[in-house]
Design a protein around this motif. Structure first.
Motif, PDB file in Angstrom:
ATOM      1  N   HIS A 137      -5.334  18.705 -15.636  1.00 18.45           N
ATOM      2  CA  HIS A 137      -5.366  18.197 -14.268  1.00 18.45           C
ATOM      3  C   HIS A 137      -3.959  18.001 -13.716  1.00 18.45           C
ATOM      4  O   HIS A 137      -3.003  17.813 -14.463  1.00 18.45           O
ATOM      5  CB  HIS A 137      -6.124  16.876 -14.206  1.00 18.45           C
ATOM      6  N   ASP A 166     -12.997  17.706 -11.051  1.00 19.99           N
ATOM      7  CA  ASP A 166     -12.068  16.853 -10.312  1.00 19.99           C
ATOM      8  C   ASP A 166     -12.414  15.405 -10.639  1.00 19.99           C
ATOM      9  O   ASP A 166     -13.598  15.052 -10.738  1.00 19.99           O
ATOM     10  CB  ASP A 166     -12.203  17.078  -8.804  1.00 19.99           C
ATOM     11  N   THR A 180      -8.015  13.787 -18.708  1.00 22.74           N
ATOM     12  CA  THR A 180      -7.196  14.893 -18.198  1.00 22.74           C
ATOM     13  C   THR A 180      -6.716  15.816 -19.301  1.00 22.74           C
ATOM     14  O   THR A 180      -6.206  16.908 -19.020  1.00 22.74           O
ATOM     15  CB  THR A 180      -5.975  14.365 -17.416  1.00 22.74           C
ATOM     16  N   ALA A 213      -8.486  19.226 -10.742  1.00 21.62           N
ATOM     17  CA  ALA A 213      -8.490  20.132 -11.890  1.00 21.62           C
ATOM     18  C   ALA A 213      -7.540  21.292 -11.628  1.00 21.62           C
ATOM     19  O   ALA A 213      -7.470  21.818 -10.517  1.00 21.62           O
ATOM     20  CB  ALA A 213      -9.903  20.658 -12.133  1.00 21.62           C
TER      21      ALA A 213
END
Length: 271
Positions: free
Chosen positions: A6, A67, A58, A28
């Protein structure tokens, strides 16, 4: 070194002026087709409520195509008001297209749609994300059919308000009479009383939707020694409760590297 799936967090102020300044989104790096939206509980914070969850998610491959949105709101206010703040923010987030110039989302077509919208709530946030999903379903939001609920120590069956006020720290504990000051200063505490009008209405509206994703929790976890919220089943359609040992009410949503990875693992499996 773990791979970062991310981008660095970006402010989510474009989602609404009534959200806390700490609200943020981790986009992302790859092609995202799902999102995970985190909503804290009473007295919580947009990101810190979740401990190491942002860092761990992440770098976890299970979240690579999602996301991650962390929302903050004024949890001392009435639960219905909090829903009125969170619902349009979530609606804006999941409905935004490449034509939405105000956001920093990576380029995506105007026909973009998340395949899965995972709403994750802790404590009061557990009741609120269900309320958001149910209200969206009643309102005919198309994305409500793509919702999945994951709840940590949810207060959807009520809480022991003196204890939840004390956990929040600050105003209530210092006053000496938590019951008198806490209820007067915080309408949310009234809403968290067992059999409050708010919780009874949430139960009724959820039941009327039956077996729909917006009304049923795919995952529910309670700390084994949680003495803050009541762990009674909310719906016959909810997943069986997962018991987390050796953690308390606040700690059950905070993963710890190596020692306590279950929150990340359990949420990741829903993606």
């Amino acid at each position: 070194m773990s791979k970062q799936f991310h981008k660095l967090p970006e402010p989510a102020s474009w989602l609404g002026s009534y959200l806390s300044a700490e609200s943020c989104v981790y986009w992302a790096r790859g092609e995202a087709d799902r999102c995970v939206i985190f909503v804290h509980g009473y007295g919580g914070r947009a990101v810190t409520t979740w401990g190491d969850f942002p860092l761990l998610a992440t770098t976890d491959p299970a979240f690579a195509n999602a996301d991650l949105l962390f929302l903050g709101y004024d949890s001392l206010l009435a639960a219905a008001y909090s829903t009125s703040v969170l619902l349009p923010a979530i609606d804006t987030f999941v409905s935004a297209t490449s034509e939405s110039k105000a956001i920093g989302r990576p380029p995506r077509g105007n026909d973009f749609r998340y395949k899965r919208i995972l709403l994750v709530g802790h404590s009061l946030g557990g009741a609120l994300v269900r309320d958001v999903a149910v209200t969206a379903a009643y309102g005919g939001k198309i994305w409500a059919e793509d919702v999945c609920l994951a709840l940590f120590a949810p207060a959807h069956k009520g809480a022991i308000i003196l204890k939840i006020a004390a956990l929040a720290g600050g105003f209530a504990r210092a006053a000496g009479t938590i019951a008198a000051l806490g209820v007067r200063k915080s309408p949310a505490l009234e809403d968290l009383k067992p059999d409050s009008d708010y919780l009874k209405d949430l139960q009724r509206r959820s039941a009327n939707l039956g077996k729909r994703s917006a009304a049923m929790a795919a995952f529910v976890a309670h700390a084994a020694d949680d003495r803050v919220v009541f762990a009674n089943a909310f719906s016959e359609f909810d997943a069986a409760t997962s018991a987390y040992g050796k953690v308390g009410h606040r700690g059950c949503c905070k993963p710890v590297p190596v020692d306590f990875m279950r929150p990340v693992t359990d949420v990741g499996q829903l993606l």
